[in-house]
Design a protein around this motif. Structure first.
Motif, mmCIF file in Angstrom:
data_model
loop_
_atom_site.group_PDB
_atom_site.id
_atom_site.type_symbol
_atom_site.label_atom_id
_atom_site.label_comp_id
_atom_site.label_asym_id
_atom_site.label_seq_id
_atom_site.Cartn_x
_atom_site.Cartn_y
_atom_site.Cartn_z
ATOM 1 N N LYS A 200 -78.310 -73.331 47.901
ATOM 2 C CA LYS A 200 -78.331 -74.788 47.981
ATOM 3 C C LYS A 200 -78.923 -75.383 46.709
ATOM 4 N N ASN A 201 -79.971 -74.754 46.167
ATOM 5 C CA ASN A 201 -80.572 -75.232 44.924
ATOM 6 C C ASN A 201 -79.590 -75.145 43.762
ATOM 7 N N VAL A 202 -78.865 -74.030 43.686
ATOM 8 C CA VAL A 202 -77.867 -73.880 42.622
ATOM 9 C C VAL A 202 -76.771 -74.938 42.767
ATOM 10 N N ALA A 203 -76.360 -75.228 44.004
ATOM 11 C CA ALA A 203 -75.345 -76.266 44.234
ATOM 12 C C ALA A 203 -75.812 -77.596 43.675
ATOM 13 N N HIS A 204 -77.083 -77.934 43.855
ATOM 14 C CA HIS A 204 -77.604 -79.199 43.322
ATOM 15 C C HIS A 204 -77.731 -79.146 41.807
ATOM 16 N N TYR A 205 -78.015 -77.959 41.268
ATOM 17 C CA TYR A 205 -78.052 -77.841 39.811
ATOM 18 C C TYR A 205 -76.659 -78.063 39.231
ATOM 19 N N VAL A 206 -75.637 -77.494 39.873
ATOM 20 C CA VAL A 206 -74.254 -77.694 39.425
ATOM 21 C C VAL A 206 -73.893 -79.180 39.491
ATOM 22 N N LEU A 207 -74.303 -79.857 40.565
ATOM 23 C CA LEU A 207 -74.043 -81.292 40.666
ATOM 24 C C LEU A 207 -74.731 -82.050 39.541
ATOM 25 N N SER A 208 -75.931 -81.602 39.160
ATOM 26 C CA SER A 208 -76.664 -82.296 38.089
ATOM 27 C C SER A 208 -75.973 -82.145 36.743
ATOM 28 N N LEU A 209 -75.270 -81.028 36.545
ATOM 29 C CA LEU A 209 -74.590 -80.806 35.274
ATOM 30 C C LEU A 209 -73.529 -81.866 35.002
ATOM 31 N N SER A 210 -72.915 -82.361 36.059
ATOM 32 C CA SER A 210 -71.860 -83.373 35.900
ATOM 33 C C SER A 210 -72.373 -84.780 36.181
ATOM 34 N N HIS A 214 -77.525 -85.912 43.188
ATOM 35 C CA HIS A 214 -78.109 -84.620 43.527
ATOM 36 C C HIS A 214 -79.604 -84.778 43.790
ATOM 37 N N ASP A 215 -80.184 -83.734 44.338
ATOM 38 C CA ASP A 215 -81.628 -83.671 44.546
ATOM 39 C C ASP A 215 -82.234 -83.044 43.287
ATOM 40 N N SER A 216 -82.976 -83.824 42.510
ATOM 41 C CA SER A 216 -83.482 -83.358 41.221
ATOM 42 C C SER A 216 -84.448 -82.177 41.367
ATOM 43 N N LEU A 217 -85.248 -82.169 42.428
ATOM 44 C CA LEU A 217 -86.185 -81.068 42.641
ATOM 45 C C LEU A 217 -85.431 -79.770 42.910
#
Length: 318
Positions: A200-210, A214-217
């Motif tokens: 789930k954390n990686v999914a939010h990191y991928v969302l942050s790339l674009s 996303h959840d920044s934490l």
């Protein structure tokens, strides 16, 4: 193992066919020998609807010989053409062979049409209205089933009208894709990333790339786990056209956007396959078609005027 790998069904079909023909002959022979005792008025004694009587006349000879002729024809047909299981027939005819002959005849007839385009570069062809008209028809017949009539694709099928390319968007790369086809495979990465929370954390990191919501934490926690994905997508997430690994930093989402969609892909993996077109299209046709596809995203004037909004929506975007 398939039931059709052995000879049983071939023998079964051949035997059933021959038994059917023999049964027809036997039926004709029994019918010809059977004598029905006739009444004095030459009827069989059968009466229907009160006054309809069946005459005891033999079958017309022309009908009998016609029946015999059809049986003889069927035997000759089975000798000449395939019909007895795996037996190919003395003439060697097949639907596949007939199709190939028709295709070869059509290609020979079309050779003069495509000859005028073979020496020209795809970038030049993309500005030729006549060539692009042919390219559009090739696209509609061979590519629109997956990519849509407007080439904007749909979920799981790439948009060819933007500049986002999984395997490279140069005319040569597009021609290579058409010739050889592509198979893009992402293996399930859930175990390599870690537990469910790590995924789930990686999914939010991928969302942050674009720059997607996303959840920044969680994104910060997922950055270190992204190293499991970097082998294909790169540490910067910009992808790798040599592997067909998509760019994760833009807003193009081929298989759906959002936390759950990304989690599903990480856990389950994803495989996309585009079949090779070299057996369906000649090199000259692929040359024109690759120019047309290249022109969709680079849009020379004639292609820009030809394109109009189609009924298919773009791929999922945030």
């Amino acid at each position: 193992m398939s039931d059709f790998n052995g000879d049983f069904w071939s023998v079964y079909v051949a035997g059933l066919t021959l038994v059917s023909i023999v049964a027809c002959l036997l039926l004709l022979w029994i019918t010809a020998r059977k004598k029905v005792a006739a009444d004095a008025d030459n009827t069989t004694g059968h009466v229907w609807d009160g006054d309809l009587r069946e005459m005891n006349n033999p079958m017309p000879r022309w009908w009998v010989w016609l029946f015999v002729g059809t049986i003889i024809f069927s035997l000759l047909y089975l000798v000449a053409y395939p019909g007895l299981g795996s037996y190919q027939g003395t003439l060697g005819w097949s639907t596949a062979g007939n199709y190939q002959k028709e295709m070869e005849r059509a290609r020979q007839q079309l050779e003069p049409l495509y000859a005028q385009f073979t020496a020209r570069k795809p970038e030049e062809l993309a500005g030729d209205v006549h060539a692009m008209g042919i390219g559009e028809r090739l696209f509609m017949n061979n590519c629109a089933q997956c990519h849509g009539s407007d080439a904007r694709g749909s979920k799981g099928f790439p948009n060819l009208a933007d500049k986002d390319w999984l395997w490279g968007g140069s005319p040569d790369k597009i021609a290579e894709t058409l010739h050889q086809g592509r198979t893009g495979a992402m293996p399930p990465m859930g175990a390599a990333v870690g537990g469910a929370d790590d995924v789930k954390n990686v999914a939010h990191y991928v969302l942050s790339l674009s720059k997607a919501p996303h959840d920044s934490l969680r994104a910060q926690l997922g950055k270190s786990r992204f190293t499991a994905c970097a082998a294909c997508h790169g540490m910067d997430g910009k992808g790798n056209t040599a592997l067909g690994a998509p760019n994760l930093t833009d807003d193009v989402w081929l298989h759906g956007w959002g936390e759950q969609a990304i989690i599903n892909i990480i856990n389950n993996g994803r495989t996309n396959h585009m079949p090779a077109q070299q057996k369906l299209l000649t090199p000259e046709q692929i040359h024109v078609l690759s120019a047309y596809v290249w022109g969709l995203s680079n849009k020379p004037e004639c292609v820009r005027e030809a394109m109009s909004p189609g009924p298919f929506a773009p791929r999922d975007r945030p």
